[in-house]
Each structure stands twice: as structure tokens, then as C-alpha cells.
Scaffold this active site. Sequence first.
Site, mmCIF file in Angstrom:
data_model
loop_
_atom_site.group_PDB
_atom_site.id
_atom_site.type_symbol
_atom_site.label_atom_id
_atom_site.label_comp_id
_atom_site.label_asym_id
_atom_site.label_seq_id
_atom_site.Cartn_x
_atom_site.Cartn_y
_atom_site.Cartn_z
ATOM 1 N N CYS A 196 9.805 -3.165 -10.300
ATOM 2 C CA CYS A 196 11.099 -2.953 -9.633
ATOM 3 C C CYS A 196 12.069 -3.997 -10.174
ATOM 4 O O CYS A 196 12.831 -4.603 -9.427
ATOM 5 C CB CYS A 196 10.974 -2.978 -8.110
ATOM 6 S SG CYS A 196 10.276 -4.483 -7.438
ATOM 7 N N ASP A 254 -8.044 -11.160 -8.162
ATOM 8 C CA ASP A 254 -7.091 -11.162 -9.277
ATOM 9 C C ASP A 254 -7.519 -9.993 -10.164
ATOM 10 O O ASP A 254 -8.587 -10.028 -10.779
ATOM 11 C CB ASP A 254 -7.190 -12.502 -10.012
ATOM 12 C CG ASP A 254 -6.403 -12.510 -11.317
ATOM 13 O OD1 ASP A 254 -5.795 -11.485 -11.673
ATOM 14 O OD2 ASP A 254 -6.409 -13.561 -11.988
ATOM 15 N N GLY A 267 0.771 -1.240 0.000
ATOM 16 C CA GLY A 267 0.000 0.000 0.000
ATOM 17 C C GLY A 267 0.797 1.282 0.000
ATOM 18 O O GLY A 267 0.220 2.367 0.125
ATOM 19 N N GLY A 268 2.107 1.183 -0.163
ATOM 20 C CA GLY A 268 2.921 2.409 -0.164
ATOM 21 C C GLY A 268 2.457 3.383 -1.237
ATOM 22 O O GLY A 268 2.327 4.593 -0.984
ATOM 23 N N LYS A 269 2.169 2.859 -2.418
ATOM 24 C CA LYS A 269 1.787 3.760 -3.508
ATOM 25 C C LYS A 269 0.319 4.176 -3.385
ATOM 26 O O LYS A 269 -0.038 5.285 -3.774
ATOM 27 C CB LYS A 269 2.106 3.129 -4.861
ATOM 28 C CG LYS A 269 3.602 2.871 -5.009
ATOM 29 C CD LYS A 269 3.988 2.348 -6.360
ATOM 30 C CE LYS A 269 5.424 1.847 -6.348
ATOM 31 N NZ LYS A 269 5.622 0.597 -5.564
ATOM 32 N N ASP A 310 -5.531 -6.231 -4.375
ATOM 33 C CA ASP A 310 -4.401 -7.162 -4.343
ATOM 34 C C ASP A 310 -4.975 -8.567 -4.244
ATOM 35 O O ASP A 310 -5.998 -8.779 -3.600
ATOM 36 C CB ASP A 310 -3.449 -6.893 -3.172
ATOM 37 C CG ASP A 310 -2.056 -7.425 -3.463
ATOM 38 O OD1 ASP A 310 -1.179 -6.638 -3.887
ATOM 39 O OD2 ASP A 310 -1.850 -8.655 -3.312
ATOM 40 N N ASP A 357 1.491 -1.661 -10.788
ATOM 41 C CA ASP A 357 2.822 -1.929 -10.226
ATOM 42 C C ASP A 357 2.927 -3.454 -10.135
ATOM 43 O O ASP A 357 2.676 -4.048 -9.096
ATOM 44 C CB ASP A 357 2.891 -1.266 -8.844
ATOM 45 C CG ASP A 357 4.252 -1.367 -8.199
ATOM 46 O OD1 ASP A 357 5.247 -1.568 -8.902
ATOM 47 O OD2 ASP A 357 4.304 -1.231 -6.955
HETATM 48 C C1 LIG Z 1 5.264 -5.005 -6.542
HETATM 49 S S1 LIG Z 1 4.057 -5.521 -5.422
HETATM 50 C C2 LIG Z 1 3.066 -4.078 -5.224
HETATM 51 C C3 LIG Z 1 3.664 -3.028 -4.293
HETATM 52 C C4 LIG Z 1 2.682 -1.904 -4.007
HETATM 53 N N1 LIG Z 1 2.212 -1.263 -5.229
HETATM 54 C C5 LIG Z 1 3.230 -0.839 -3.087
HETATM 55 O O1 LIG Z 1 3.658 0.210 -3.545
HETATM 56 O O2 LIG Z 1 3.219 -1.045 -1.871
HETATM 57 C C6 LIG Z 1 3.019 -6.507 -6.432
HETATM 58 C C7 LIG Z 1 1.729 -6.956 -5.751
HETATM 59 O O3 LIG Z 1 0.900 -7.529 -6.776
HETATM 60 C C8 LIG Z 1 0.090 -8.514 -6.152
HETATM 61 N N2 LIG Z 1 -0.451 -9.323 -7.255
HETATM 62 C C9 LIG Z 1 0.177 -10.284 -7.977
HETATM 63 N N3 LIG Z 1 -0.638 -10.744 -8.941
HETATM 64 C C10 LIG Z 1 -1.801 -10.044 -8.835
HETATM 65 C C11 LIG Z 1 -3.045 -10.060 -9.545
HETATM 66 N N4 LIG Z 1 -3.235 -10.891 -10.567
HETATM 67 N N5 LIG Z 1 -4.021 -9.213 -9.164
HETATM 68 C C12 LIG Z 1 -3.824 -8.371 -8.105
HETATM 69 N N6 LIG Z 1 -2.687 -8.326 -7.388
HETATM 70 C C13 LIG Z 1 -1.691 -9.141 -7.758
HETATM 71 C C14 LIG Z 1 1.039 -9.199 -5.187
HETATM 72 O O4 LIG Z 1 0.324 -9.848 -4.159
HETATM 73 C C15 LIG Z 1 1.870 -8.019 -4.685
HETATM 74 O O5 LIG Z 1 1.345 -7.530 -3.473
#
Ligand SMILES: C[S@@+](CC[C@H](N)C(=O)[O-])C[C@H]1O[C@@H](n2cnc3c(N)ncnc32)[C@H](O)[C@@H]1O
Length: 218
Positions: free
Chosen positions: A158, A86, A40-42, A60, A105
Amino acid sequence: NLPWFEDGAVSVQDEAAQLCTTLMDLLPGQRVLDACAAPGGKTCAILESCADLSEVIAIDESEDRLPRVQENLDRLDLSANLLQADAADIEQWWDGQAFDRILLDVPCSATGVIRRHPDIKLLRRESDIVPLAGIQLGLLNAMWSILKPGGRLVYATCSVFPQENHRIIQRFLKQQEHAQLVPIEAGWGLDMDAGRNLLPDPNSHDGFFYAVLEKPDA
Ligand SMILES: C[S@@+](CC[C@H](N)C(=O)[O-])C[C@H]1O[C@@H](n2cnc3c(N)ncnc32)[C@H](O)[C@@H]1O
């Protein structure tokens, strides 16, 4: 343990991650989706950078990670609508109202943040990259379908690998001929033709990739 952290006076976010929000061109009244939101940072940075957004939805798919988004929102006294889903399965969660702004992201190899998570060097396999790229492109196409005409989508990773970064955008642009790539005019990072890459700097920011896409008005 940071002074005032629990009171919501400060947040901790790498400089590279902060750039995502600045690329979104957020304006009051917009409906915004943070499609892969945990922890949730963003999501919090979006809400803090534009106070009068009409709605922010944070999705998420991870049941374990989504509560972290609520914790961060609570700490900062912010609110968003959280959904565990999803994001690519839009029939499961979407209410039919398109979004003005989408932050995507995506899940990635996280090779730009190895300095914080050194286990990545041991746990990631070369064979992970092709499946990840498939997920990334699938998410991007799905999110594109629910972006308003005139809307903007920011794709971010990232990762430092082209397969997850500008090559995803090149593949997407071949599939979505009306999508417009917005050049990122900046004094930082490397222009990759289809997006901009920041390589990790040991004394400064993480490695990140960004692409800004706009959907033309009908
Ligand atoms: C790079 S992290 C996100 C970091 C977040 N944006 C932040 O700034 O804190 C990617 C996230 O995508 C989620 N994720 C992966 N596949 C997904 C999907 N199909 N639908 C929704 N979320 C998904 C993962 O659980 C993970 O928390």
C-alpha cells in the site's frame, strides 16, 4: 456498529485491497500461503473467494497483530492455520510442501493509505525506505523459494513509492531469471512495466501496487 457485522454477514475492505485476491487466480484444491497476514482482511477474502482450497496458512511475525486474524476468521466462521513467524525464516516454520499460491502483502511505508492514517506523514522518514526495500526483497526471494513450479505469487504494497514497488520487482527479476512477470490487463491503475500501480483517489480507493509472478513448470 455496522448491522450484521458481528454476525459475519459483511466485511469492510478497501477496493484496492480487494484487488489482491482477484489477481491470485484461486482454484479449488490449492495450497495457499498468506505470508504477511495480520489483521487478516486478505486471508478472509481468500477463503471467501474460493471455498474448496486444500489449505490456507496465514503467517505474521507480530504477536500483537496475529490474534486479529483469528478474530476476523471467527467472525466470518472461516478457518486457516495461523503461525507466528518471520515468514522469510523458512527453516523456522516451513513443512517442506510448496505452495500453489502465495500472497505477499509486504510491510511498507503505507504511503497509499495516509488518508486513513494521517500520522504516517509525521512518523515516516525518508531513511525508512531503503531498509524497508531490503526487507521486501528478502521476503520476496524467500517466498519464491517455496512456490511450486507452475505456482503464482502476488506481491502487493500500500505504498506509492517506486522503491517499494516496481523497482523491487525489477531487482527480483534480475536475481531470479526464470521468474515470469504476468502482465495485469486491467482498466484501472498505471502500468509500471513491472507491476501495476493504483494511486489513491480521494473519493474512492487507497493507493496500492500489485505484481503477479509465476514460476515456470520444471
Ligand atoms: C501490510 S500488513 C498486512 C495486511 C494484511 N495482509 C491484511 O490484508 O489484513 C503487513 C504485515 O506484515 C507483518 N510482517 C512484517 N514483517 C514480517 C515478516 N518478516 N514475516 C511475517 N510477517 C511480517 C506485519 O506485522 C504486518 O502485520
